[in-house]
Design a protein around this motif. Structure first.
Motif, short mmCIF file in Angstrom:
data_model
loop_
_atom_site.label_atom_id
_atom_site.label_comp_id
_atom_site.label_asym_id
_atom_site.label_seq_id
_atom_site.Cartn_x
_atom_site.Cartn_y
_atom_site.Cartn_z
N GLN A 410 1.30 -1.46 0.26
CA GLN A 410 -0.14 0.21 -0.40
C GLN A 410 0.85 0.77 0.36
OE1 GLN A 410 -3.32 0.38 -0.32
NE2 GLN A 410 -3.67 -2.07 -0.21
N THR A 411 1.85 1.93 1.05
CA THR A 411 3.01 2.05 0.79
C THR A 411 3.72 2.37 -0.80
OG1 THR A 411 4.82 1.07 1.91
CG2 THR A 411 3.15 2.57 3.52
N GLU A 412 3.80 1.23 -1.52
CA GLU A 412 4.79 2.43 -2.92
C GLU A 412 3.51 2.87 -3.52
OE1 GLU A 412 5.57 -1.88 -3.08
OE2 GLU A 412 8.11 -1.92 -2.02
N ALA A 413 2.02 1.87 -3.25
CA ALA A 413 1.28 3.04 -4.76
C ALA A 413 0.91 3.79 -3.66
CB ALA A 413 0.22 1.75 -4.33
N SER A 414 0.78 4.10 -2.47
CA SER A 414 0.50 5.31 -2.28
C SER A 414 1.98 6.62 -2.90
CB SER A 414 0.26 5.55 -0.79
OG SER A 414 1.36 4.92 0.52
N ARG A 415 3.22 5.97 -2.65
CA ARG A 415 4.35 6.82 -3.37
C ARG A 415 4.18 7.46 -4.89
NH1 ARG A 415 9.86 3.91 -3.29
NH2 ARG A 415 8.77 3.24 -4.81
N LYS A 416 4.18 6.45 -5.47
CA LYS A 416 3.82 6.17 -6.42
C LYS A 416 2.71 7.57 -6.70
CE LYS A 416 5.33 2.23 -8.40
NZ LYS A 416 5.05 0.57 -8.41
N LEU A 417 1.03 7.20 -6.39
CA LEU A 417 0.43 8.58 -6.77
C LEU A 417 0.88 9.59 -5.86
CD1 LEU A 417 -2.76 8.56 -7.23
CD2 LEU A 417 -3.35 7.97 -5.22
N ALA A 418 1.39 9.94 -4.94
CA ALA A 418 2.25 10.98 -4.03
C ALA A 418 3.25 12.03 -5.62
CB ALA A 418 2.54 10.73 -2.37
N VAL A 419 3.66 11.35 -6.21
CA VAL A 419 4.99 11.99 -6.72
C VAL A 419 4.31 12.80 -8.05
CG1 VAL A 419 6.39 11.84 -8.53
CG2 VAL A 419 6.63 10.24 -6.32
N TYR A 420 2.86 12.05 -8.26
CA TYR A 420 1.72 12.37 -9.29
C TYR A 420 1.68 13.26 -9.17
CZ TYR A 420 -1.56 12.63 -12.94
OH TYR A 420 -2.69 13.80 -13.73
N SER A 421 0.72 13.03 -7.99
CA SER A 421 -0.50 15.02 -7.42
C SER A 421 0.99 15.80 -6.95
CB SER A 421 -0.76 14.01 -5.90
OG SER A 421 -1.64 12.84 -6.22
N TYR A 422 1.66 15.16 -6.25
CA TYR A 422 3.02 17.14 -6.73
C TYR A 422 3.12 17.24 -7.99
CZ TYR A 422 6.69 19.68 -5.01
OH TYR A 422 7.53 20.58 -4.48
N ARG A 423 3.84 16.40 -8.37
CA ARG A 423 4.04 17.00 -10.37
C ARG A 423 2.48 18.22 -10.66
NH1 ARG A 423 8.45 15.09 -13.04
NH2 ARG A 423 9.38 13.44 -11.87
N GLN A 424 1.55 17.77 -9.76
CA GLN A 424 0.33 18.16 -10.26
C GLN A 424 -0.28 18.95 -9.83
OE1 GLN A 424 -1.02 17.72 -13.38
NE2 GLN A 424 1.08 15.37 -13.48
N GLY A 425 1.10 19.07 -8.96
CA GLY A 425 0.65 20.74 -7.19
C GLY A 425 -0.70 20.09 -6.83
N LEU A 426 -1.16 18.99 -6.58
CA LEU A 426 -2.60 18.55 -5.89
C LEU A 426 -2.25 19.00 -4.53
CD1 LEU A 426 -4.40 15.98 -8.07
CD2 LEU A 426 -4.70 18.53 -8.16
#
Length: 468
Positions: A410-426
């Protein structure tokens, strides 16, 4: 004459009283299950058990490197060699204790010369023999020898316990070293990932898309990851040096350990899979299987034998003595059978007054029996506790390992999602950094609990007294 008769009657009365009090039998046999403790019919956590405990529990881990290291340690460890020497010493002590049952024969050749006032020289040769033998009528010496033999068996069981403990110690340090290597790899990978985050934040900062505080936070997080990586590397080298010391080798680096132990590098750094659940048998079986429990019971038997020997010291001792030989002015005289002389005597020694020494020795041995019995109870109770504790921890650690395995995913999946969200400024930078920390913590905790599960299985084998 009347006084001599009264003394004789007193002597005979005391001897007869001692004989009736002590007797000439052996101590009553003991049952290892006489603990005054209620033993359950089965272990409290026996429901999860399947296969029987193996005499070669190392094979259950299916790790050739682990098996090889334990074999080398059992062969070369200095503490184990010292324990083996204590076994030899105890056996010889038993031989010494029993030697008094055999006749003691001494030979003393000699020469004596001198000169008188008239300057006349004189001299003579002698060849004398002396025989001493105490007839062990009541078995006093036999009991003392049996006590020493029981002690020797106890020391032998101590050696087996030390051997099993060393095998478990090497296995646990080996697994801890393996975990440390994996923890260092996880930490190094985390440093690499934090470096990517720093470059991402720096790029956005240069473009004016984020604040300087975000860059500072990312750099701080990178520094903390580097410090944690250094800590894991230090733990890895400390465990590796401890492992080489247990193997009886000079503490060295990992490359030298590979070369000295196996001539080749270890095949993998992954932790072995936990062995399948095993059957621990019945609690009562532990009393006759675990070496330290057996050793404590043997010391109790030895104390019984010493009490019997002390009680029989009140009885009369029957001794035979013989002396003989020849004396002559020339060597030829002492080998002439006609010059030989000898005498033989038999004696009876009955203790009458010893300043309470013999009675105090009996009380001392009785106290030693009480101490040995309580020690046996304590060792047995601790053995039961260790088995119950390991059995209870088995299922809980397995459940914990499954939960942490899911947490890693779960943390590996959330880390990938967090990188994408940060790039999008979310999301904010703190959320991104927290996702990386959560991933590292979950991976580290999963490795730790996997090693704890393996350590617990080794502890269970050790608690059950399995072979190595």
């Amino acid at each position: 004459m009347a006084l001599q008769l009264r003394n004789s009657k007193t002597w005979l009365s005391m001897g007869l009283s001692a004989f009736l009090t002590v007797g000439c039998g052996s101590p009553a046999s003991r049952d290892p299950q006489q603990l005054n403790l209620p033993l359950p019919g089965q272990w409290q956590s026996a429901s999860a058990l399947q296969s029987r405990v193996s005499a070669h529990w190392l094979d259950s881990f299916a790790d050739p490197d682990l098996t090889l290291l334990v074999q080398r340690g059992l062969r070369d460890n200095f503490d184990l060699k010292s324990a083996a020497a204590r076994v030899s010493a105890a056996r010889e002590q038993a031989a010494i204790a029993g030697s008094a049952r055999a006749p003691q024969l001494y030979f003393s050749p000699g020469y004596r010369g001198g000169r008188d006032g008239a300057n006349d020289e004189s001299g003579g040769f002698s060849a004398l023999f002396e025989l001493q033998w105490e007839l062990d009528v009541w078995g006093r010496i036999r009991d003392a020898r049996q006590a020493a033999m029981e002690d020797a068996v106890a020391v032998g069981e101590d050696y087996q316990a030390a051997r099993l403990s060393l095998a478990a110690r090497i296995a646990q340090v080996y697994l801890a070293w393996r975990e440390a290597i994996l923890q260092a790899r996880v930490a190094a990978e985390s440093v690499k990932d934090r470096g990517v985050i720093v470059e991402l934040v720096r790029g956005r900062f240069n473009k004016g898309l984020t604040r300087g505080l975000d860059l500072r936070l990312a750099l701080t997080d990178l520094a903390n990851a580097e410090a944690q990586a250094a800590e894991t590397q230090n733990a890895e080298q400390a465990l590796q040096k401890l492992l080489t010391t247990l193997l009886g080798r000079y503490p060295t680096d990992s490359a030298a350990l590979h070369a000295k132990v196996n001539e080749t590098a270890f095949a993998t750094s992954a932790l072995p899979q936990p062995p399948p659940a095993l059957a621990a048998g019945l609690p009562s079986e532990l009393l006759t299987r675990r070496p330290d429990v057996i050793a404590a019971f043997k010391r109790l038997l030895a104390a019984d034998q010493r009490l019997s020997s002390s009680e029989k010291a009140l009885l009369p001792r029957v001794t035979l003595t013989a002396a003989g030989g020849s004396v002559g002015t020339a060597l030829a005289d002492i080998v002439d059978p006609r010059a030989a002389a000898w005498h033989l005597a038999a004696g009876l020694l009955q203790p009458l007054f010893t300043g309470d020494r013999l009675q105090a020795d009996i009380r001392l041995q009785q106290a030693n029996i009480e101490q040995a019995y309580r020690q046996y109870q304590s060792v047995a109770l601790n053995a039961f506790r260790e088995v119950e504790q390991a059995l209870a921890a088995e299922s809980r650690l397995r459940a914990q390992e499954l939960a942490l395995r899911e947490a890693v995913a779960q943390t590996e999946a959330s880390r990938k999602l967090a990188v994408y969200s940060y790039r999008q400024g979310l999301i904010e930078i703190l959320t991104l950094l927290d996702s990386y920390r959560s991933t590292l913590n979950a991976q580290s905790a999963h490795l730790a609990v996997r090693r704890q599960l393996l350590n617990n299985r080794i502890g269970l084998y050790l608690a059950l007294g399995g072979g190595a």
